[in-house]
Design an enzyme around this catalytic site. Structure first.
Site, PDB file in Angstrom:
ATOM      1  N   ASP A   7     -10.661  39.842  92.100  1.00  0.00           N
ATOM      2  CA  ASP A   7     -10.203  39.196  90.864  1.00  0.00           C
ATOM      3  C   ASP A   7      -8.686  39.286  90.802  1.00  0.00           C
ATOM      4  O   ASP A   7      -8.073  40.200  91.376  1.00  0.00           O
ATOM      5  CB  ASP A   7     -10.817  39.872  89.636  1.00  0.00           C
ATOM      6  CG  ASP A   7     -10.533  39.088  88.365  1.00  0.00           C
ATOM      7  OD1 ASP A   7     -10.765  37.865  88.355  1.00  0.00           O
ATOM      8  OD2 ASP A   7     -10.067  39.677  87.384  1.00  0.00           O
ATOM      9  N   GLU A   9      -5.140  38.477  88.049  1.00  0.00           N
ATOM     10  CA  GLU A   9      -4.563  38.066  86.769  1.00  0.00           C
ATOM     11  C   GLU A   9      -3.253  37.356  87.088  1.00  0.00           C
ATOM     12  O   GLU A   9      -2.579  37.680  88.081  1.00  0.00           O
ATOM     13  CB  GLU A   9      -4.327  39.250  85.841  1.00  0.00           C
ATOM     14  CG  GLU A   9      -5.585  40.023  85.457  1.00  0.00           C
ATOM     15  CD  GLU A   9      -6.633  39.209  84.724  1.00  0.00           C
ATOM     16  OE1 GLU A   9      -6.269  38.165  84.135  1.00  0.00           O
ATOM     17  OE2 GLU A   9      -7.805  39.610  84.730  1.00  0.00           O
ATOM     18  N   HIS A  57      -4.862  39.041  79.146  1.00  0.00           N
ATOM     19  CA  HIS A  57      -4.873  40.254  79.967  1.00  0.00           C
ATOM     20  C   HIS A  57      -3.993  41.387  79.439  1.00  0.00           C
ATOM     21  O   HIS A  57      -4.124  42.534  79.881  1.00  0.00           O
ATOM     22  CB  HIS A  57      -4.469  39.944  81.414  1.00  0.00           C
ATOM     23  CG  HIS A  57      -3.220  39.136  81.567  1.00  0.00           C
ATOM     24  ND1 HIS A  57      -1.984  39.565  81.125  1.00  0.00           N
ATOM     25  CD2 HIS A  57      -3.007  37.929  82.154  1.00  0.00           C
ATOM     26  CE1 HIS A  57      -1.078  38.655  81.416  1.00  0.00           C
ATOM     27  NE2 HIS A  57      -1.659  37.646  82.034  1.00  0.00           N
ATOM     28  N   HIS A 152      -8.963  41.296  79.668  1.00  0.00           N
ATOM     29  CA  HIS A 152      -9.216  41.035  81.075  1.00  0.00           C
ATOM     30  C   HIS A 152      -8.332  41.961  81.916  1.00  0.00           C
ATOM     31  O   HIS A 152      -7.130  42.079  81.666  1.00  0.00           O
ATOM     32  CB  HIS A 152      -8.886  39.575  81.421  1.00  0.00           C
ATOM     33  CG  HIS A 152      -9.884  38.607  80.892  1.00  0.00           C
ATOM     34  ND1 HIS A 152     -10.257  37.475  81.575  1.00  0.00           N
ATOM     35  CD2 HIS A 152     -10.604  38.598  79.750  1.00  0.00           C
ATOM     36  CE1 HIS A 152     -11.146  36.812  80.871  1.00  0.00           C
ATOM     37  NE2 HIS A 152     -11.363  37.469  79.746  1.00  0.00           N
ATOM     38  N   ASP A 157     -12.793  43.966  86.022  1.00  0.00           N
ATOM     39  CA  ASP A 157     -13.552  42.726  86.195  1.00  0.00           C
ATOM     40  C   ASP A 157     -14.194  42.654  87.577  1.00  0.00           C
ATOM     41  O   ASP A 157     -15.329  42.178  87.719  1.00  0.00           O
ATOM     42  CB  ASP A 157     -12.651  41.510  85.977  1.00  0.00           C
ATOM     43  CG  ASP A 157     -12.318  41.295  84.502  1.00  0.00           C
ATOM     44  OD1 ASP A 157     -12.761  42.112  83.673  1.00  0.00           O
ATOM     45  OD2 ASP A 157     -11.606  40.333  84.185  1.00  0.00           O
TER      46      ASP A 157
END
EC number: 2.7.7.7
Length: 226
Positions: A7, A9, A57, A152, A157
């Site tokens: 994942d 960001e 986030h 997030h 995640d």
């Protein structure tokens, strides 16, 4: 099989508009079991973060000022994921950003060093058409605790995605385990046969006559008796 749950960001939604990666997390499992190995790093994007993205986030530019540039961590990241199958929720988004960052460094696309990509969002839409299939919805559906996910974050995640994926594919695992068990049981079963104890039973005249009639009937119909 070595799989990496990945994942990222970012500063915004569009890599082709100059948005950059600010966090990368990759969690490893092997043969469906966590190995406790992971890659996790924050990255200085060298640009502002969109307000909407920061609301999602919670990562500020001030926090990232002393973090490494992507160029400084790219090789380490590539070596961690090399040869693995990547499992990503909405894979085109993360892959688009990662390949954009690699292209800035004149490096090959990520697809050239991994064994494949699985998009769990696509999987979920096929399993649950017409329903919400974001990570929170899938955690609720499969009974996975996501209470720590107030914002997030790439590492959390990725860890939740690993749990979701295991739950989504549990039926496949059970089927494979059952087939494996049956095969092992059949392979391990031996039957001792005493050939001298077998009785030879001859057909009776009536049974022979019935067999002849059956063969003649097949011949008349054009069928082949063997």
């Amino acid at each position: 099989m070595r799989q990496i749950f990945l994942d990222t960001e970012t500063t915004g939604l569009y890599p082709d508009q100059g948005h950059r990666i600010i966090e990368i997390a990759a969690v490893e499992i092997f043969n469906r079991r966590p190995t406790q190995r992971h890659f996790h790093i924050y990255v200085n994007p060298e640009r502002e973060i969109d307000a909407g993205a920061q609301e999602v986030h919670g990562i500020s530019l001030e926090f990232l000022q002393d973090k490494p540039l992507f160029a400084q961590v790219a090789s380490e990241f590539i070596e961690f994921v090399r040869g693995a199958e990547l499992i990503i929720h909405n894979a085109p988004f993360d892959m688009g950003f990662l390949n954009m960052e690699l292209s800035r460094l004149n490096m090959d696309k990520l697809e050239t060093c991994i064994s494949g990509i699985v998009d769990t969002l696509k999987m979920a839409k096929e399993m649950r058409p017409g329903q919400r299939n974001n990570l929170d919805a899938l955690c609720r559906h499969f009974g996975i605790d996501n209470s720590k996910r107030t914002l997030h974050g790439a590492l959390l995640d990725a860890e939740l995605l690993a749990e979701v994926y295991i739950a989504m594919t549990r039926g496949q695992e059970s089927l494979l385990m059952e087939l494996s068990t049956v095969t092992e049981q059949v392979s391990a079963t031996t039957v001792a046969v005493d050939m001298n104890a077998l009785a030879l039973v001859a057909a009776t005249p009536a049974e022979l006559a019935e067999h002849v009639q059956y063969i003649e009937g097949l011949a008349k119909s054009g069928a082949t008796p063997w």
